[in-house]
Design a protein around this motif. Structure first.
Motif, PDB file in Angstrom:
ATOM      1  N   UNK A 127       8.162  55.584  27.143  1.00 44.23           N
ATOM      2  CA  UNK A 127       7.326  56.783  27.022  1.00 44.23           C
ATOM      3  C   UNK A 127       6.091  56.561  27.876  1.00 44.23           C
ATOM      4  N   UNK A 128       5.758  57.552  28.720  1.00 43.92           N
ATOM      5  CA  UNK A 128       4.524  57.423  29.489  1.00 43.92           C
ATOM      6  C   UNK A 128       3.572  58.576  29.194  1.00 43.92           C
ATOM      7  N   UNK A 129       3.726  59.171  28.006  1.00 44.50           N
ATOM      8  CA  UNK A 129       2.826  60.278  27.630  1.00 44.50           C
ATOM      9  C   UNK A 129       1.434  59.716  27.333  1.00 44.50           C
ATOM     10  N   UNK A 130       1.370  58.613  26.595  1.00 44.29           N
ATOM     11  CA  UNK A 130       0.101  57.889  26.453  1.00 44.29           C
ATOM     12  C   UNK A 130      -0.847  58.413  25.385  1.00 44.29           C
ATOM     13  N   UNK A 131      -0.343  58.897  24.260  1.00 42.23           N
ATOM     14  CA  UNK A 131      -1.227  59.344  23.165  1.00 42.23           C
ATOM     15  C   UNK A 131      -2.030  58.140  22.661  1.00 42.23           C
ATOM     16  N   UNK A 132      -3.364  58.291  22.587  1.00 41.37           N
ATOM     17  CA  UNK A 132      -4.183  57.114  22.221  1.00 41.37           C
ATOM     18  C   UNK A 132      -3.947  56.693  20.781  1.00 41.37           C
ATOM     19  N   UNK A 133      -3.487  57.626  19.919  1.00 42.78           N
ATOM     20  CA  UNK A 133      -3.258  57.306  18.504  1.00 42.78           C
ATOM     21  C   UNK A 133      -1.792  56.958  18.216  1.00 42.78           C
ATOM     22  N   UNK A 134      -0.986  56.828  19.252  1.00 43.01           N
ATOM     23  CA  UNK A 134       0.456  56.580  19.065  1.00 43.01           C
ATOM     24  C   UNK A 134       0.698  55.397  18.112  1.00 43.01           C
ATOM     25  N   UNK A 135       1.613  55.585  17.148  1.00 39.51           N
ATOM     26  CA  UNK A 135       1.886  54.499  16.195  1.00 39.51           C
ATOM     27  C   UNK A 135       3.130  53.689  16.584  1.00 39.51           C
ATOM     28  N   UNK A 136       3.682  53.957  17.766  1.00 40.76           N
ATOM     29  CA  UNK A 136       4.804  53.141  18.272  1.00 40.76           C
ATOM     30  C   UNK A 136       4.555  52.741  19.727  1.00 40.76           C
ATOM     31  N   UNK A 137       3.364  52.210  19.972  1.00 40.44           N
ATOM     32  CA  UNK A 137       3.014  51.842  21.358  1.00 40.44           C
ATOM     33  C   UNK A 137       3.968  50.788  21.914  1.00 40.44           C
ATOM     34  N   UNK A 138       4.568  50.000  21.031  1.00 38.08           N
ATOM     35  CA  UNK A 138       5.511  48.984  21.493  1.00 38.08           C
ATOM     36  C   UNK A 138       6.779  49.617  22.083  1.00 38.08           C
ATOM     37  N   UNK A 139       6.930  50.917  21.907  1.00 39.72           N
ATOM     38  CA  UNK A 139       8.087  51.602  22.508  1.00 39.72           C
ATOM     39  C   UNK A 139       7.847  51.939  23.975  1.00 39.72           C
ATOM     40  N   UNK A 140       6.599  51.949  24.423  1.00 36.59           N
ATOM     41  CA  UNK A 140       6.267  52.555  25.715  1.00 36.59           C
ATOM     42  C   UNK A 140       7.001  51.914  26.896  1.00 36.59           C
ATOM     43  N   UNK A 141       7.013  50.591  26.923  1.00 36.42           N
ATOM     44  CA  UNK A 141       7.600  49.897  28.070  1.00 36.42           C
ATOM     45  C   UNK A 141       9.112  49.741  27.862  1.00 36.42           C
ATOM     46  N   UNK A 142       9.864  50.550  28.568  1.00 35.79           N
ATOM     47  CA  UNK A 142      11.331  50.547  28.393  1.00 35.79           C
ATOM     48  C   UNK A 142      11.931  49.188  28.729  1.00 35.79           C
ATOM     49  N   UNK A 143      11.272  48.449  29.612  1.00 30.61           N
ATOM     50  CA  UNK A 143      11.837  47.165  30.054  1.00 30.61           C
ATOM     51  C   UNK A 143      11.877  46.138  28.925  1.00 30.61           C
ATOM     52  N   UNK A 144      11.118  46.385  27.871  1.00 31.41           N
ATOM     53  CA  UNK A 144      11.109  45.451  26.740  1.00 31.41           C
ATOM     54  C   UNK A 144      12.287  45.661  25.793  1.00 31.41           C
ATOM     55  N   UNK A 145      13.061  46.713  26.042  1.00 27.17           N
ATOM     56  CA  UNK A 145      14.124  47.069  25.098  1.00 27.17           C
ATOM     57  C   UNK A 145      15.479  47.004  25.802  1.00 27.17           C
ATOM     58  N   UNK A 146      16.430  46.322  25.204  1.00 24.42           N
ATOM     59  CA  UNK A 146      17.668  46.012  25.930  1.00 24.42           C
ATOM     60  C   UNK A 146      18.513  47.256  26.215  1.00 24.42           C
ATOM     61  N   UNK A 147      18.927  47.414  27.469  1.00 28.35           N
ATOM     62  CA  UNK A 147      19.860  48.500  27.775  1.00 28.35           C
ATOM     63  C   UNK A 147      21.126  48.306  26.933  1.00 28.35           C
ATOM     64  N   UNK A 148      21.484  49.325  26.195  1.00 31.60           N
ATOM     65  CA  UNK A 148      22.570  49.213  25.214  1.00 31.60           C
ATOM     66  C   UNK A 148      23.579  50.322  25.479  1.00 31.60           C
ATOM     67  N   UNK A 149      24.848  49.961  25.467  1.00 30.97           N
ATOM     68  CA  UNK A 149      25.892  50.965  25.710  1.00 30.97           C
ATOM     69  C   UNK A 149      25.893  52.000  24.583  1.00 30.97           C
ATOM     70  N   UNK A 150      26.018  53.246  24.953  1.00 26.09           N
ATOM     71  CA  UNK A 150      25.969  54.309  23.929  1.00 26.09           C
ATOM     72  C   UNK A 150      27.141  54.185  22.957  1.00 26.09           C
ATOM     73  N   UNK A 151      28.265  53.635  23.411  1.00 23.66           N
ATOM     74  CA  UNK A 151      29.417  53.459  22.502  1.00 23.66           C
ATOM     75  C   UNK A 151      29.041  52.542  21.335  1.00 23.66           C
ATOM     76  N   UNK A 152      28.276  51.506  21.642  1.00 18.89           N
ATOM     77  CA  UNK A 152      27.825  50.566  20.606  1.00 18.89           C
ATOM     78  C   UNK A 152      26.874  51.272  19.638  1.00 18.89           C
ATOM     79  N   UNK A 153      25.960  52.045  20.199  1.00 18.33           N
ATOM     80  CA  UNK A 153      24.993  52.757  19.364  1.00 18.33           C
ATOM     81  C   UNK A 153      25.696  53.742  18.428  1.00 18.33           C
ATOM     82  N   UNK A 154      26.687  54.439  18.951  1.00 14.58           N
ATOM     83  CA  UNK A 154      27.383  55.454  18.138  1.00 14.58           C
ATOM     84  C   UNK A 154      28.218  54.796  17.045  1.00 14.58           C
ATOM     85  N   UNK A 155      28.912  53.700  17.375  1.00 13.49           N
ATOM     86  CA  UNK A 155      29.705  52.995  16.353  1.00 13.49           C
ATOM     87  C   UNK A 155      28.821  52.550  15.198  1.00 13.49           C
ATOM     88  N   UNK A 156      27.662  51.996  15.519  1.00 14.50           N
ATOM     89  CA  UNK A 156      26.738  51.567  14.466  1.00 14.50           C
ATOM     90  C   UNK A 156      26.234  52.762  13.661  1.00 14.50           C
TER      91      UNK A 156
END
Ligand code: SF4
Length: 210
Positions: free
Chosen positions: A44-73
Motif C-alpha cells: 500500500x502506498x496511500x500512506x495514511x498517518x494513522x494506519x494500523x497496519x503499516x507493516x503491510x505497506x512494503x509488499x517486498x516483506x510479504x512472500x509472493x504466494x500462489x492464489x491456489x494455495x490461498x484459496x485452498x486454505x
C-alpha cells in the motif's frame, strides 16, 4: 521458481504478496459480527498517518504466494472471504476472485479505491482516503462507504464523498481507533442530526480478536 517467473505471476495476479490470512469475525461495517476468512495482501502506498497496519505497506516483506494455495486454505475455514490489506487493488484481483468464485465463495473487499477496480465482488467496502482519492468508477458500485473520522474535518470529507456515491450505498462513520474517545461523542451527535449515516465501530478490537 526463478525470480522472473515470480515477478511475472505477481504482475498477473496469480501470485500475491500474502501478509497473513486468518478466520475471525468481521468487526466493522455492514457485515460486523459475521464469521469470515480474511486474506491480507501486502502493499500500500496511500500512506495514511494513522494506519494500523503499516507493516503491510512494503509488499517486498510479504512472500509472493500462489492464489491456489490461498484459496485452498480459505475454503477449509469459510465461504465468506474478506480481501483486505494493505491496498488489495494495488494488484490484479481478477485471478484470485475468479478462483474463489469457482469454489462458491462470497467475496468482500476492503479498499481505499485508490487504484483501478479489478476482481469479482459480492460486497465492496469503500473507505476513501483524502491523500489518494478513489478512482471515479468505484463510487458507482460500492455497497458501503466507510469514512474514518480522525478529526472534525473528516465530517466534511465524508459528506463530499457521500455526494459522489451511488444512492444504494450504506454510509458509515467510524472513529479512528486512537481518537475514539474524543470522536465517538461527535460521531453520535452527527449521526443523530444526519441519520443517513450510521456508526461503525472496530468491534473486533473491543472483542480482542484479530
Ligand atoms: S489505505 Fe489502508 S493500508 Fe493503506 S495506509 Fe491507509 S489505512 Fe493503511
Amino acid at each position: 521458481m526463478i525470480k522472473e517467473d515470480t515477478n511475472a505471476r505477481v504482475e498477473l495476479g496469480t501470485m500475491l504478496p500474502l501478509m497473513e490470512a486468518f478466520y475471525t469475525i468481521q468487526g466493522e461495517g455492514f457485515h460486523k459480527g459475521t464469521a469470515a476468512y480474511f486474506i491480507r495482501i501486502g502493499g500500500c502506498d496511500v500512506g495514511c498517518h494513522w494506519c494500523d497496519v503499516k507493516e503491510s505497506w512494503n509488499a517486498l516483506l510479504h512472500p509472493p504466494t500462489a492464489i491456489e494455495v490461498m484459496v485452498e486454505d480459505a475454503v477449509k475455514h469459510s465461504k465468506t472471504i474478506v480481501i483486505t490489506g494493505g491496498e488489495p487493488l494495488t494488484w490484479n484481483m481478477d485471478p484470485l476472485t475468479t478462483l474463489l468464485k469457482e469454489r462458491g465463495c462470497k467475496i468482500h473487499i476492503e479498499t481505499s479505491g485508490a487504484y483501478e477496480l479489478s476482481g469479482i465482488w459480492d460486497w465492496i467496502c469503500l473507505s476513501p482516503k483524502k491523500i489518494k482519492l478513489p478512482t471515479p468508477e468505484i463510487y458507482a458500485v460500492a455497497h458501503e462507504l466507510k469514512v474514518i473520522v480522525f478529526n472534525n474535518n473528516d465530517f466534511l470529507f465524508a459528506e463530499e464523498q457521500a455526494s459522489r456515491i451511488n444512492e444504494n450505498c450504506i454510509l458509515y462513520l467510524q472513529p479512528e481507533w486512537s481518537k475514539r474517545e474524543k470522536m465517538i461523542p461527535l460521531i453520535v451527535d452527527y449521526v443523530m442530526a444526519n441519520p443517513k449515516w450510521k456508526v461503525s465501530l472496530q468491534t473486533h478490537k473491543y472483542l480482542n480478536i484479530p
